[in-house]
Design a protein around this motif. Structure first.
Motif, mmCIF file in Angstrom:
data_model
loop_
_atom_site.group_PDB
_atom_site.id
_atom_site.type_symbol
_atom_site.label_atom_id
_atom_site.label_comp_id
_atom_site.label_asym_id
_atom_site.label_seq_id
_atom_site.Cartn_x
_atom_site.Cartn_y
_atom_site.Cartn_z
ATOM 1 N N ASN A 198 -0.096 4.428 1.473
ATOM 2 C CA ASN A 198 0.670 3.565 0.505
ATOM 3 C C ASN A 198 1.560 3.472 1.311
ATOM 4 O OD1 ASN A 198 -2.217 3.690 -1.042
ATOM 5 N ND2 ASN A 198 -0.646 4.970 -1.827
ATOM 6 N N LYS A 255 7.175 0.948 -7.953
ATOM 7 C CA LYS A 255 5.392 0.375 -7.390
ATOM 8 C C LYS A 255 4.930 0.532 -6.965
ATOM 9 C CE LYS A 255 1.772 -3.271 -8.546
ATOM 10 N NZ LYS A 255 2.787 -4.929 -8.085
ATOM 11 N N CYS A 279 1.808 0.673 -3.858
ATOM 12 C CA CYS A 279 1.152 -0.369 -3.096
ATOM 13 C C CYS A 279 0.292 -0.239 -2.381
ATOM 14 C CB CYS A 279 2.498 -0.861 -2.873
ATOM 15 S SG CYS A 279 2.924 -2.123 -4.189
#
Length: 359
Positions: free
Chosen positions: A63, A199, A201
């Motif tokens: 990620n 966030k 991702c």
């Protein structure tokens, strides 16, 4: 016809051939110094499914993180530098900022913080920089470079105080940043920036299997091709671009809609596997993928070559190393490896009008 439409914008395509076994081969450095990559795709001719090792590598790309409204002054803090910069291979790139219109920023894995800013922002910041190479007669953009590994940047020093004042009081700059870290636990990013909106991702993975595909004939030793015998590196590069964008190459020269054809000589292959990964992809992950594609030929294959194409961010302030990158009309900034079963390779590096020549 408008003058701007009478000629194509200048572009650069550098092609070279070498061998992975050659001691002076530069392939590793070329990958490592192309810092900011938004997509990587590989084409496997005569392949209908992804081998297990490649599938595991693709699924395990890991990620990356998007941090919203992150102030630039966070990067100059001693705690941040001790946590990430001093350990190396930390990547940060401003997101949803257009280099031809907005201010953009990037933190290189070498510890250099690079800003590409408009004239007004530059004058307000009051930091030393240099005009953009592509400003023309009217200088409207400046490049500011700050070495976060510089010993002179101690918290009690004048240099640190000046930069902190510029980023916190004189001209506070905030960006949405994409962040990745290859030298430690990437999840540390989430905890370190917990006071901001973070966030997590995941890269997006897509695959296409083409059947009965017209494919150029290649010879590893013939980079520039040989008429009637094999395709050149430049012709292959154009063909790979068409395949990557699902453009039909089974055309005729007289076709009104598209006259682009597969380079000759060519042959029909039963199937080809194209896998594309999009996201914030670090060079370390690309090097691992490149190694697996070399190992792909440890077992006999019908095809004697595969390709690996990497696209850089159009709005990154740098392309290779610290070479300035600009958008102008295309923002091109990509490279491609053609990997042969005898450990030879072709490397094709492409850059647009507002770019330094690839190394």
């Amino acid at each position: 016809m408008l003058p701007a439409l009478q000629s194509c914008p200048r572009h650069l395509l550098v092609c070279e051939k070498s061998s992975f076994l050659q001691e002076k081969s530069r392939y590793s450095a070329q990958v490592e110094t192309h810092y900011y990559n938004c997509a990587v795709s590989f084409l496997l001719p005569e392949c209908g499914h992804l081998p297990e090792k490649l599938k595991s590598a693709v699924d395990g790309f890991g990620n990356y993180y998007l941090v919203k409204n992150l102030p630039l002054h966070e990067f100059i803090k001693k705690k941040f530098r001790d946590t990430f910069v001093s350990k190396g291979l930390f990547y940060a790139l401003s997101y949803n900022a257009r280099i031809d219109q907005d201010n953009v920023a990037a933190l290189l894995p070498t510890g250099k913080l690079i800003l590409s800013v408009d004239k007004d922002t530059y004058e307000e910041l009051g930091l030393q920089g240099k005009p953009s190479l592509y400003s023309g007669k009217m200088i409207m953009r400046y490049i500011v470079s700050i070495d976060l590994t510089d010993e002179a940047l101690s918290p009690d020093g004048k240099k640190f105080a000046r930069i902190k004042w510029a980023f916190t009081e004189k001209k506070p700059l905030t960006f949405d940043f994409l962040l990745a870290w290859d030298s430690g636990d990437a999840s540390t990013i989430k905890s370190y920036f917990s006071t901001y909106i973070v966030k997590e991702c995941q890269p997006k993975i897509t695959s296409v299997i083409s059947k009965d595909l017209l494919c150029p004939v290649l010879r590893s030793r013939e980079l520039h091709g040989k008429q009637g015998e094999c395709c050149s590196s430049v012709e292959l590069f154009e063909w790979l671009g068409a395949i990557s964008n699902d453009i039909n190459c089974n055309n005729h020269a007289s076709n009104f809609v598209s006259s682009f054809c597969c380079p000759e000589p060519n042959t029909v292959i039963e199937k080809a596997y194209l896998c594309t990964i999009t996201g914030f992809i670090t060079p370390g992950k690309i090097l691992k993928l490149l190694q697996l594609l070399r190992e792909y030929f440890h077992e006999p294959k019908l095809s004697h070559w595969v390709s690996l194409m990497v696209h850089g961010f159009a709005d990154s302030p740098v392309s290779w190393r610290e070479g300035e990158h600009g958008f102008f009309k295309g923002g091109d900034n990509l490279y491609n490896f053609v990997i042969f079963n005898n450990e030879d390779y072709w490397l094709q590096m492409a850059a647009g009008t507002h770019d330094c020549c690839p190394p």
